[in-house]
Write an enzyme that holds these catalytic residues in place. Structure first.
Site, PDB file in Angstrom:
ATOM      1  N   HIS A 198     -12.635  22.617  -4.167  1.00  0.00           N
ATOM      2  CA  HIS A 198     -11.729  22.710  -2.935  1.00  0.00           C
ATOM      3  C   HIS A 198     -10.913  23.481  -2.649  1.00  0.00           C
ATOM      4  O   HIS A 198     -10.657  24.088  -1.406  1.00  0.00           O
ATOM      5  CB  HIS A 198     -11.366  21.204  -2.861  1.00  0.00           C
ATOM      6  CG  HIS A 198     -12.031  19.996  -2.345  1.00  0.00           C
ATOM      7  ND1 HIS A 198     -12.398  18.936  -3.023  1.00  0.00           N
ATOM      8  CD2 HIS A 198     -13.221  19.957  -1.554  1.00  0.00           C
ATOM      9  CE1 HIS A 198     -13.358  18.126  -2.625  1.00  0.00           C
ATOM     10  NE2 HIS A 198     -13.693  18.891  -1.571  1.00  0.00           N
ATOM     11  N   ARG A 300     -29.611  26.761   6.129  1.00  0.00           N
ATOM     12  CA  ARG A 300     -29.599  25.627   5.023  1.00  0.00           C
ATOM     13  C   ARG A 300     -30.000  24.353   5.729  1.00  0.00           C
ATOM     14  O   ARG A 300     -29.032  23.392   6.332  1.00  0.00           O
ATOM     15  CB  ARG A 300     -28.358  25.428   4.356  1.00  0.00           C
ATOM     16  CG  ARG A 300     -28.064  26.360   3.470  1.00  0.00           C
ATOM     17  CD  ARG A 300     -26.743  25.805   2.531  1.00  0.00           C
ATOM     18  NE  ARG A 300     -26.371  26.693   1.523  1.00  0.00           N
ATOM     19  CZ  ARG A 300     -25.483  27.787   1.260  1.00  0.00           C
ATOM     20  NH1 ARG A 300     -25.112  28.177   2.400  1.00  0.00           N
ATOM     21  NH2 ARG A 300     -25.413  28.455   0.233  1.00  0.00           N
ATOM     22  N   ARG A 338     -34.713  27.785   5.693  1.00  0.00           N
ATOM     23  CA  ARG A 338     -35.242  27.176   4.126  1.00  0.00           C
ATOM     24  C   ARG A 338     -35.348  25.989   4.426  1.00  0.00           C
ATOM     25  O   ARG A 338     -34.866  25.209   4.904  1.00  0.00           O
ATOM     26  CB  ARG A 338     -33.770  27.354   3.279  1.00  0.00           C
ATOM     27  CG  ARG A 338     -34.254  26.581   2.062  1.00  0.00           C
ATOM     28  CD  ARG A 338     -32.975  26.847   0.935  1.00  0.00           C
ATOM     29  NE  ARG A 338     -31.757  25.888   1.420  1.00  0.00           N
ATOM     30  CZ  ARG A 338     -30.660  25.929   0.664  1.00  0.00           C
ATOM     31  NH1 ARG A 338     -30.767  26.812  -0.264  1.00  0.00           N
ATOM     32  NH2 ARG A 338     -29.793  25.104   0.899  1.00  0.00           N
ATOM     33  N   GLU A 426     -34.013  30.693  -7.770  1.00  0.00           N
ATOM     34  CA  GLU A 426     -32.866  30.093  -8.052  1.00  0.00           C
ATOM     35  C   GLU A 426     -32.908  29.417  -9.675  1.00  0.00           C
ATOM     36  O   GLU A 426     -31.964  29.230 -10.194  1.00  0.00           O
ATOM     37  CB  GLU A 426     -32.606  28.913  -7.326  1.00  0.00           C
ATOM     38  CG  GLU A 426     -32.472  29.352  -5.998  1.00  0.00           C
ATOM     39  CD  GLU A 426     -32.334  28.017  -5.213  1.00  0.00           C
ATOM     40  OE1 GLU A 426     -30.932  27.750  -4.691  1.00  0.00           O
ATOM     41  OE2 GLU A 426     -32.990  27.208  -4.717  1.00  0.00           O
ATOM     42  N   ASN A 449     -25.952  31.234  -6.432  1.00  0.00           N
ATOM     43  CA  ASN A 449     -25.183  30.031  -7.178  1.00  0.00           C
ATOM     44  C   ASN A 449     -26.017  29.062  -7.989  1.00  0.00           C
ATOM     45  O   ASN A 449     -25.559  28.836  -9.108  1.00  0.00           O
ATOM     46  CB  ASN A 449     -24.865  29.184  -5.761  1.00  0.00           C
ATOM     47  CG  ASN A 449     -24.311  29.699  -4.764  1.00  0.00           C
ATOM     48  OD1 ASN A 449     -23.792  30.889  -4.870  1.00  0.00           O
ATOM     49  ND2 ASN A 449     -24.282  29.286  -3.623  1.00  0.00           N
ATOM     50  N   ASP A 450     -27.340  28.928  -7.746  1.00  0.00           N
ATOM     51  CA  ASP A 450     -28.008  28.029  -8.463  1.00  0.00           C
ATOM     52  C   ASP A 450     -28.671  29.002  -9.796  1.00  0.00           C
ATOM     53  O   ASP A 450     -28.717  28.617 -10.792  1.00  0.00           O
ATOM     54  CB  ASP A 450     -29.287  27.248  -7.771  1.00  0.00           C
ATOM     55  CG  ASP A 450     -28.780  25.999  -7.163  1.00  0.00           C
ATOM     56  OD1 ASP A 450     -27.907  25.316  -7.700  1.00  0.00           O
ATOM     57  OD2 ASP A 450     -29.036  25.766  -6.067  1.00  0.00           O
ATOM     58  N   ARG A 460     -22.378  24.057 -11.368  1.00  0.00           N
ATOM     59  CA  ARG A 460     -21.720  25.104 -10.655  1.00  0.00           C
ATOM     60  C   ARG A 460     -20.485  24.629 -10.027  1.00  0.00           C
ATOM     61  O   ARG A 460     -19.640  24.957  -9.405  1.00  0.00           O
ATOM     62  CB  ARG A 460     -22.769  25.477  -9.545  1.00  0.00           C
ATOM     63  CG  ARG A 460     -23.190  24.385  -8.439  1.00  0.00           C
ATOM     64  CD  ARG A 460     -24.375  24.878  -7.760  1.00  0.00           C
ATOM     65  NE  ARG A 460     -23.777  25.319  -6.153  1.00  0.00           N
ATOM     66  CZ  ARG A 460     -24.694  25.537  -5.212  1.00  0.00           C
ATOM     67  NH1 ARG A 460     -26.276  25.508  -5.583  1.00  0.00           N
ATOM     68  NH2 ARG A 460     -24.296  25.838  -4.103  1.00  0.00           N
ATOM     69  N   CYS A 497     -29.043  35.730  -1.337  1.00  0.00           N
ATOM     70  CA  CYS A 497     -28.264  35.010  -0.240  1.00  0.00           C
ATOM     71  C   CYS A 497     -27.237  33.883  -0.775  1.00  0.00           C
ATOM     72  O   CYS A 497     -26.743  32.933  -0.113  1.00  0.00           O
ATOM     73  CB  CYS A 497     -29.292  34.140   0.713  1.00  0.00           C
ATOM     74  SG  CYS A 497     -29.999  32.806  -0.303  1.00  0.00           S
TER      75      CYS A 497
HETATM   76  C1  PEP Z   1     -28.016  29.432  -4.023  1.00  0.00           C
HETATM   77  O1  PEP Z   1     -28.063  28.439  -4.779  1.00  0.00           O
HETATM   78  O2  PEP Z   1     -27.288  30.593  -4.255  1.00  0.00           O
HETATM   79  C2  PEP Z   1     -28.054  29.128  -2.563  1.00  0.00           C
HETATM   80  C3  PEP Z   1     -27.740  30.113  -1.636  1.00  0.00           C
HETATM   81  O3  PEP Z   1     -28.339  27.635  -2.138  1.00  0.00           O
HETATM   82  P1  PEP Z   1     -27.331  26.705  -2.048  1.00  0.00           P
HETATM   83  O4  PEP Z   1     -25.917  27.383  -2.458  1.00  0.00           O
HETATM   84  O5  PEP Z   1     -27.438  25.761  -0.697  1.00  0.00           O
HETATM   85  O6  PEP Z   1     -27.893  25.759  -3.143  1.00  0.00           O
HETATM   86 MG    MG Z   2     -29.359  26.413  -4.126  1.00  0.00          MG
END
Ligand code: PEP
Ligand code: MG
Length: 566
Positions: A198, A300, A338, A426, A449-450, A460, A497
């Site tokens: 946060h 998203r 997506r 991912e 991110n994933d 994460r 992304c």
């Molecule tokens: C990611 O995982 O990097 C991604 C862009 O998807 P999200 O953050 O929505 O899981």
């Molecule tokens: Mg993701």
């Protein structure tokens, strides 16, 4: 030459994960996060006549705490207001009250009942994982505030300083960070917390330089000056004041110049880099259309349905998607939609399994379609209808793809509707087989991110794992480079992304690896575009080599910064 003696500085530079770029120099204010132990001791069992009286005291305290959250929500805006309103709701939650009431009625002192009642909810939320686990921090913040109200102590948290300061805390709850005045808070530094905490989300919204996961931050001396570098991820308590001030002013001027950057991103030797925006709905798409971007690299769709109990009809879906596509009509522009990434940290009532042991490794993303193909079919119908009615060039990709068979099956469904088909990278298996994936799809988009979470086996959202959930980890970069190389060999687009695309320094290395587009929050586009426009393709390639060869994320950032500086 005669030089004056160097001042003696007691402390070394601390390092953490950079979250919001920018330099700040100011006095340290440590955020008190506990209620005074003396006040708690003096309160004891509260001396309530009976359970009813104790519960009346609880209701008054909960009402006051919730009102405090609501008042802060009214002063804040955007994401901050949303988290504060959620905290107000959680404080008034009937289930929480019941957990306290049953204990008080069983004879337990009120403070113990509050502690145990909250602990019961923390356990439930933590077991749910993902975003729900993040709420555990909010609950502990609520407990501290309830206790403060009951014992008659001030609620803990940030007391706004009188002079512009650097706020340092263990971890900050939404109530601490929301409504912070950037004029008085020069920078935020926390010992815990990752890039998706946060603290990070709200600091990004407020544009306050921020470094999280800084070991030893609470040892900083209150009142002493510190130089915070939100790009390098450093906190220097021994910076020379005149030098620090000059760097802060130069940084301010550079950031003001960035606001004037209008694109397009072209390297100094003339290579055009495609910049795209990440959006969640029509409103954010219209906002993104004002940024110097060529399209949307990640819509998203699941974020449109977080509060929906039932699946929207195809017609309603087409209308929602159409709003986003409408914002990017026109020659040369396109939108990557997506399909639903339901599950794990984004539970959707109509598309998420309830009782999974480990939702991040469970039925999420495209895997839901294996159980409910009709859900995917109807979503693709909605997307195709929106593409038809707006005429916007539309690409469609699936999240959480692990095998080539999944990619082939998805691509057939999308192409059957006349749209361009891709998958997200991912899961490490998708990166390792990127060349075979590209035989069956038109493009790839790397969700860093994933990809980072799964490559490093680190949640994460975990506050204590920020050093692992860092896309600069060489293992993650290796997977990205493998994917980019496959794209180059196949002559197909491979974008990024995830949050990594919003890091100007990392963006240089990504382009050097052969990534063809970068998609990010629209607020980050100008900084990334201006950085890319200041380097040559040769520098990008050298940055990629340096990042890949680095021993760890810190070394990677340092060497790439040196390469970019020339
Ligand atoms: C990611 O995982 O990097 C991604 C862009 O998807 P999200 O953050 O929505 O899981
Ligand atoms: Mg993701």
């Amino acid at each position: 030459m005669v030089t004056s003696p160097a001042p003696v500085h007691p402390a070394a530079t601390l390092r953490g994960t950079p979250v919001v770029p920018g330099l700040a120099h100011g006095p340290v204010v440590l955020v008190a996060q506990e209620v005074s132990a003396d006040a708690v001791e003096a309160y004891g069992d509260g001396g309530h006549a009976d359970a009813e009286a104790a519960l009346a005291a609880y209701d008054a305290a909960a009402g006051a705490v919730a009102d405090g959250f609501a008042a802060k929500a009214a002063r804040a805006g955007g994401a901050a207001a949303e988290v504060l309103t959620a905290s107000a709701g959680l404080t008034r939650d009937k289930g929480l009250r019941q957990a306290v009431a049953s204990r008080v009625e069983g004879g337990m002192p009120l403070l113990d009942a509050v502690h145990e009642g909250v602990a019961q909810f923390v356990d439930v939320f933590t077991a749910m994982g993902g975003l729900m686990a993040e709420r555990a921090t909010d609950l502990l913040d609520i407990e501290r505030r309830l206790v403060a109200r009951l014992v008659g102590a001030p609620e803990p948290g940030v007391e706004l300083p009188d002079v512009a300061s650097v706020l340092v805390a263990s971890d900050l709850a939404p109530a601490d960070t929301a409504g912070l005045d950037p004029a008085l808070v020069l920078a935020l530094v926390t010992e815990k917390g990752g890039a998706t905490s946060h603290t990070a989300i709200i600091a990004r919204q407020l544009g306050i330089p921020c470094v999280v996961g800084v070991a030893g931050a609470l040892m900083l001396e209150p009142g002493a000056m510190a130089l915070v570098d939100g790009t390098a991820g450093t906190v220097d308590p021994s910076a020379d004041p005149a030098e620090a001030q000059a760097r802060v002013e130069a940084d301010r001027a550079a950031r003001a110049a960035l606001e004037a950057w209008t694109g397009p991103a072209v390297t100094t030797d003339g290579v055009r880099v495609k910049l795209l925006a990440n959006v969640a709905d029509g409103e954010s798409a219209r906002h993104a259309a004002e940024a110097p971007v060529e399209g949307i690299g990640l819509f998203r769709t699941e974020l449109c349905f977080l509060d929906r109990r039932d699946e929207p009809s195809v017609e309603e879906q087409a209308k929602i998607y159409g709003e986003v596509l409408e914002a990017f009509r026109g020659e040369g522009r396109y939108v990557v939609v997506r399909t639903l990434d339901a599950g794990s940290d984004k539970p959707i009532a109509f598309a998420t399994l309830d009782d999974e042991e480990n939702p991040a490794l469970g039925v999420r993303g495209l895997r839901v379609a294996a159980l409910h193909p009709e859900l995917l079919e109807r979503q693709l119908d909605g997307i195709a209808e929106a593409a038809r009615s707006t005429g916007t060039q539309t690409w469609v990709m699936a999240p959480m793809v692990a095998t080539v068979d999944e990619a082939r099956d998805f691509a057939a469904r999308v192409r059957g509707r006349g749209l361009k088909a891709g998958v997200m990278v991912e899961v490490p298996s998708a990166a390792l087989l990127a060349d075979r994936m590209l035989e069956v799809v038109d493009f790839l988009s790397i969700g860093t991110n994933d990809l980072t979470q799964y490559a490093m086996a680190a949640d994460r959202l975990a506050a204590d794992l920020a050093h692992l959930t860092d896309p600069w980890q060489p293992a993650v970069l290796q997977l990205i480079a493998t994917t980019a190389a496959a794209g180059r060999a196949a002559g197909k687009s491979v974008g990024v992304c995830g949050e990594a695309a919003a890091d100007p320094l990392l963006a240089v290395a990504l382009i050097g690896m052969g990534i063809t587009s970068l998609s990010m929050a629209s607020a980050a586009v100008r900084a990334v575009g201006a950085q890319l426009s200041a380097v040559s393709m040769d520098t990008c390639q050298k940055a990629a080599e340096a990042a890949l060869a680095a021993a760890d994320p810190m070394a990677g950032r340092d060497t790439v910064r040196a390469v970019v500086a020339g």
